[in-house]
Motif scaffolding. Structure first.
Motif, PDB file in Angstrom:
ATOM      1  N   ALA A   2       8.472  -1.882   0.154  1.00  0.00           N
ATOM      2  CA  ALA A   2       8.623  -3.491   0.552  1.00  0.00           C
ATOM      3  C   ALA A   2       7.960  -3.567   1.334  1.00  0.00           C
ATOM      4  CB  ALA A   2       9.665  -3.888   0.895  1.00  0.00           C
ATOM      5  N   ARG A   3       8.191  -2.731   2.341  1.00  0.00           N
ATOM      6  CA  ARG A   3       7.142  -3.281   3.971  1.00  0.00           C
ATOM      7  C   ARG A   3       5.705  -2.821   3.581  1.00  0.00           C
ATOM      8  NH1 ARG A   3      10.018  -3.517   8.704  1.00  0.00           N
ATOM      9  NH2 ARG A   3      11.487  -3.249   8.651  1.00  0.00           N
ATOM     10  N   GLY A   4       5.331  -1.984   3.057  1.00  0.00           N
ATOM     11  CA  GLY A   4       3.457  -2.272   3.241  1.00  0.00           C
ATOM     12  C   GLY A   4       3.512  -3.345   1.290  1.00  0.00           C
ATOM     13  N   THR A   5       4.452  -4.165   0.994  1.00  0.00           N
ATOM     14  CA  THR A   5       3.329  -4.767   0.518  1.00  0.00           C
ATOM     15  C   THR A   5       2.898  -6.242   0.933  1.00  0.00           C
ATOM     16  OG1 THR A   5       5.757  -4.427  -1.354  1.00  0.00           O
ATOM     17  CG2 THR A   5       3.948  -7.244  -1.627  1.00  0.00           C
ATOM     18  N   ASP A  33       5.777 -10.126  10.249  1.00  0.00           N
ATOM     19  CA  ASP A  33       5.102  -8.754   8.906  1.00  0.00           C
ATOM     20  C   ASP A  33       6.122  -9.662   7.772  1.00  0.00           C
ATOM     21  OD1 ASP A  33       4.044  -6.725  10.405  1.00  0.00           O
ATOM     22  OD2 ASP A  33       6.049  -6.167  10.450  1.00  0.00           O
ATOM     23  N   VAL A  34       5.046  -9.982   7.148  1.00  0.00           N
ATOM     24  CA  VAL A  34       5.734  -9.718   5.212  1.00  0.00           C
ATOM     25  C   VAL A  34       6.595 -10.089   4.896  1.00  0.00           C
ATOM     26  CG1 VAL A  34       5.103 -10.822   2.544  1.00  0.00           C
ATOM     27  CG2 VAL A  34       3.121 -10.231   4.706  1.00  0.00           C
ATOM     28  N   ARG A  62      -0.567  -0.927  -9.285  1.00  0.00           N
ATOM     29  CA  ARG A  62      -0.046  -1.880 -10.242  1.00  0.00           C
ATOM     30  C   ARG A  62       1.307  -1.196  -9.964  1.00  0.00           C
ATOM     31  NH1 ARG A  62      -4.988   0.005 -14.003  1.00  0.00           N
ATOM     32  NH2 ARG A  62      -5.718  -1.711 -13.223  1.00  0.00           N
ATOM     33  N   ASP A  63       2.535  -0.160  -9.521  1.00  0.00           N
ATOM     34  CA  ASP A  63       3.473  -0.047  -9.831  1.00  0.00           C
ATOM     35  C   ASP A  63       3.930  -0.760  -8.586  1.00  0.00           C
ATOM     36  OD1 ASP A  63       3.439   1.190 -11.882  1.00  0.00           O
ATOM     37  OD2 ASP A  63       4.583   2.640 -11.107  1.00  0.00           O
ATOM     38  N   TRP A  64       2.386  -0.776  -7.123  1.00  0.00           N
ATOM     39  CA  TRP A  64       3.493  -1.134  -5.853  1.00  0.00           C
ATOM     40  C   TRP A  64       3.607  -2.498  -5.780  1.00  0.00           C
ATOM     41  CZ3 TRP A  64       3.147   2.224  -1.365  1.00  0.00           C
ATOM     42  CH2 TRP A  64       3.364   1.708   0.102  1.00  0.00           C
ATOM     43  N   ALA A  65       2.044  -2.746  -6.975  1.00  0.00           N
ATOM     44  CA  ALA A  65       2.100  -3.990  -6.779  1.00  0.00           C
ATOM     45  C   ALA A  65       2.974  -5.564  -7.296  1.00  0.00           C
ATOM     46  CB  ALA A  65       0.439  -4.371  -7.751  1.00  0.00           C
ATOM     47  N   ALA A  66       3.304  -5.028  -8.110  1.00  0.00           N
ATOM     48  CA  ALA A  66       4.804  -5.625  -9.064  1.00  0.00           C
ATOM     49  C   ALA A  66       5.358  -5.592  -8.651  1.00  0.00           C
ATOM     50  CB  ALA A  66       4.378  -5.491 -10.674  1.00  0.00           C
ATOM     51  N   LYS A  67       6.711  -4.280  -7.968  1.00  0.00           N
ATOM     52  CA  LYS A  67       7.385  -4.379  -7.752  1.00  0.00           C
ATOM     53  C   LYS A  67       7.824  -4.490  -6.146  1.00  0.00           C
ATOM     54  CE  LYS A  67       8.211   0.044 -10.195  1.00  0.00           C
ATOM     55  NZ  LYS A  67       8.043   1.787 -10.274  1.00  0.00           N
ATOM     56  N   GLY A  68       6.889  -4.412  -5.265  1.00  0.00           N
ATOM     57  CA  GLY A  68       7.080  -4.841  -3.797  1.00  0.00           C
ATOM     58  C   GLY A  68       7.286  -6.398  -4.095  1.00  0.00           C
TER      59      GLY A  68
END
Length: 170
Positions: A2-5, A33-34, A62-68
């Motif tokens: 979440a912090r990296g999103t 930070d976001v 892709r997984d990160w981009a949707a889960k984040g």
């Protein structure tokens, strides 16, 4: 995760007017930070959407981009266009993908992102349906609901693919 999103140093956040992995927390204008802003919105029980440009989700894990975004509490994305698989992955996480109509953008509609939005989804949404988005400024516009398959509709109606699979197993 979440912090990296949205932590890409090349992403331009229009709230702060330059490329950096930060955002402005709208109630105070404080730049942070976001992740920290998302936590404050959750604490205040405010739902969050993303206003995006073209090819939203391109070039990301892709997984990160949707889960984040799901982990940050984002409920919908309104974009000019989507990277194909990312849009589907958003649906899988229970995030509503909306697309501006041809020729429209956040800028052309006069949207700043600081407004409050109401998205009028029907109880039984349909693929490609035009959805009314009302803005607290009195403006409203139609956006295209980007559920592109019956499977995506089914996932969304269950709150995402994980909830769908759990219900199916039970």
């Amino acid at each position: 995760m979440a912090r990296g999103t949205f932590a890409n140093i090349r992403l331009v956040n229009k709230f702060i007017g330059k490329a950096m992995p930060k955002t402005a927390y709208i109630p105070t204008g404080e730049v942070m930070d976001v992740f920290d802003a998302a936590e404050l919105y959750k604490k205040a029980q405010k739902q969050v959407i993303v206003l995006a440009g073209k090819d939203y989700g391109s070039g990301s894990s892709r997984d990160w981009a949707a889960k984040g975004p799901w982990m940050l509490g984002i409920k919908a994305v309104i974009a000019e266009s989507y990277e194909r698989i990312h849009r589907s992955n958003l649906v899988g996480m229970g995030i509503v993908p909306l697309q501006y109509q041809a020729g429209e953008t956040a800028d052309s509609l006069g949207l700043t992102g600081k407004e409050t939005y109401t998205i009028a989804l029907s109880e039984k949404p349909k693929m490609g349906e035009l959805v009314t988005v009302k803005v607290n400024s009195g403006r409203e516009f139609k956006a295209i609901l980007r559920f592109d398959t019956e499977v995506e509709l089914n996932y969304f109606q269950h709150g995402g693919i994980l909830n769908y699979m759990i219900r199916k197993m039970v």
